[in-house]
Design an enzyme around this catalytic site. Structure first.
Site, PDB file in Angstrom:
ATOM      1  CG  MET A   1      42.712  44.494  39.992  1.00  0.00           C
ATOM      2  SD  MET A   1      43.275  43.604  41.459  1.00  0.00           S
ATOM      3  CE  MET A   1      44.885  44.336  41.687  1.00  0.00           C
ATOM      4  CB  CYS A   2      38.275  48.172  40.566  1.00  0.00           C
ATOM      5  SG  CYS A   2      36.828  47.340  39.891  1.00  0.00           S
TER       6      CYS A   2
END
Length: 282
Positions: free
Chosen positions: A1-2
């Site tokens: 994920m970011c």
């Protein structure tokens, strides 16, 4: 994920040290290579730099690493795409005007089937779940307060109500600022630290670099740094609780509340209900 990085300060401060370590995670120490962005506030106006290149390769990121822009509120993001193609319009942070101020938002996570209707006042430019959530939050603020700017405490109350509702659709970690303060919310990973007098030496995890902040800061300086993962290995970072919303102002957390997310409670009772997302995998 970011991954997210943010800073809230009592006096204008540069984020060069933290961003140097953070940007290494865009292809060197991790694989968040699908674009990056950073926004600096100058009073009520935001200065935004975004690129669909990684923060390791982007010449814009190289500028930020070497140009000490000073600000009281900063939000940065390195992207690992889950929804929306790797394009400039899908790079965080996103910016909109509301009540004569710029509002800046960056999201870490993945929302599934989150498509609430929007009024049209705020419209996504790209096609990410993140930008849709940002437009929805601003829409709801206008619905509640109309054209009279609310206090920070009133904004906090609305975010306290809406954030767990949005989190029912997946992972919803975010940073939001209008230049007056910084709001941060976490469902999974987010950490914060306050640096104040007497300042100490800090050593980056992702880069062989350390800084003695006692040589750079004055006694009136106070800085809160928020990051998905701690950036230094010789400081004590505080992890957010799941569902915790924090308001940072003048470099310190001034208000915090832990919201209840029904989905997480259901999944804890019955693990078979848990929806596997890219955030879980990575």
């Amino acid at each position: 994920m970011c991954q997210l990085l943010a800073m809230n300060c009592a006096t204008p401060t540069d984020i060069t040290f933290s961003f140097r370590g953070f940007s290494q995670r865009a292809g060197i120490t991790s694989d968040h290579c699908d674009g990056f962005g950073i926004a600096f506030f100058e009073d009520k106006a935001g200065r935004v730099f975004i690129d669909n290149q990684s923060a390791v390769k982007s010449p814009i990121a190289e500028l930020i690493r070497n140009y000490p822009i000073k600000s009281k509120n900063v939000i940065a993001h390195i992207r690992k795409a889950t929804q929306g193609k790797v394009r400039l319009e899908n790079s965080h942070p996103f910016m909109r005007e509301l009540w004569g101020r710029h509002w800046i938002f960056a999201h870490n996570g993945d929302l599934h089937d989150f498509n609430p209707p929007l009024t049209g006042r705020f419209t996504p430019v790209g096609n990410t779940d993140s930008e849709h959530a940002f437009c929805y939050l601003l829409d709801q603020l206008v619905e509640r307060f109309g054209y009279i700017p609310p206090s920070l405490e009133e904004v906090f109350s609305v975010l306290q109500e809406l954030s767990p509702q949005i989190a029912e659709y997946g992972t919803f970690n975010f940073c939001l600022s209008n230049g007056q303060a910084l709001f941060s919310y976490a469902v999974t990973k987010l950490n914060w630290i306050v640096r104040r007098h007497p300042f100490q030496c800090a050593r980056l995890i992702d880069l062989d670099m350390e800084v003695d902040f006692s040589e750079l800061n004055s006694p009136e300086d106070c800085v809160s740094v928020i990051a998905t993962e701690p950036l230094t290995d010789n400081e004590q970072w505080t992890p957010f609780k799941s569902g915790e919303l924090v308001l940072f102002k003048h470099g310190v957390p001034v208000k915090t509340v832990t919201t209840h997310i029904e989905r997480l409670e259901r999944e804890a009772k019955d693990p078979s209900l848990k929806r596997v997302t890219l955030a879980d995998i990575y």
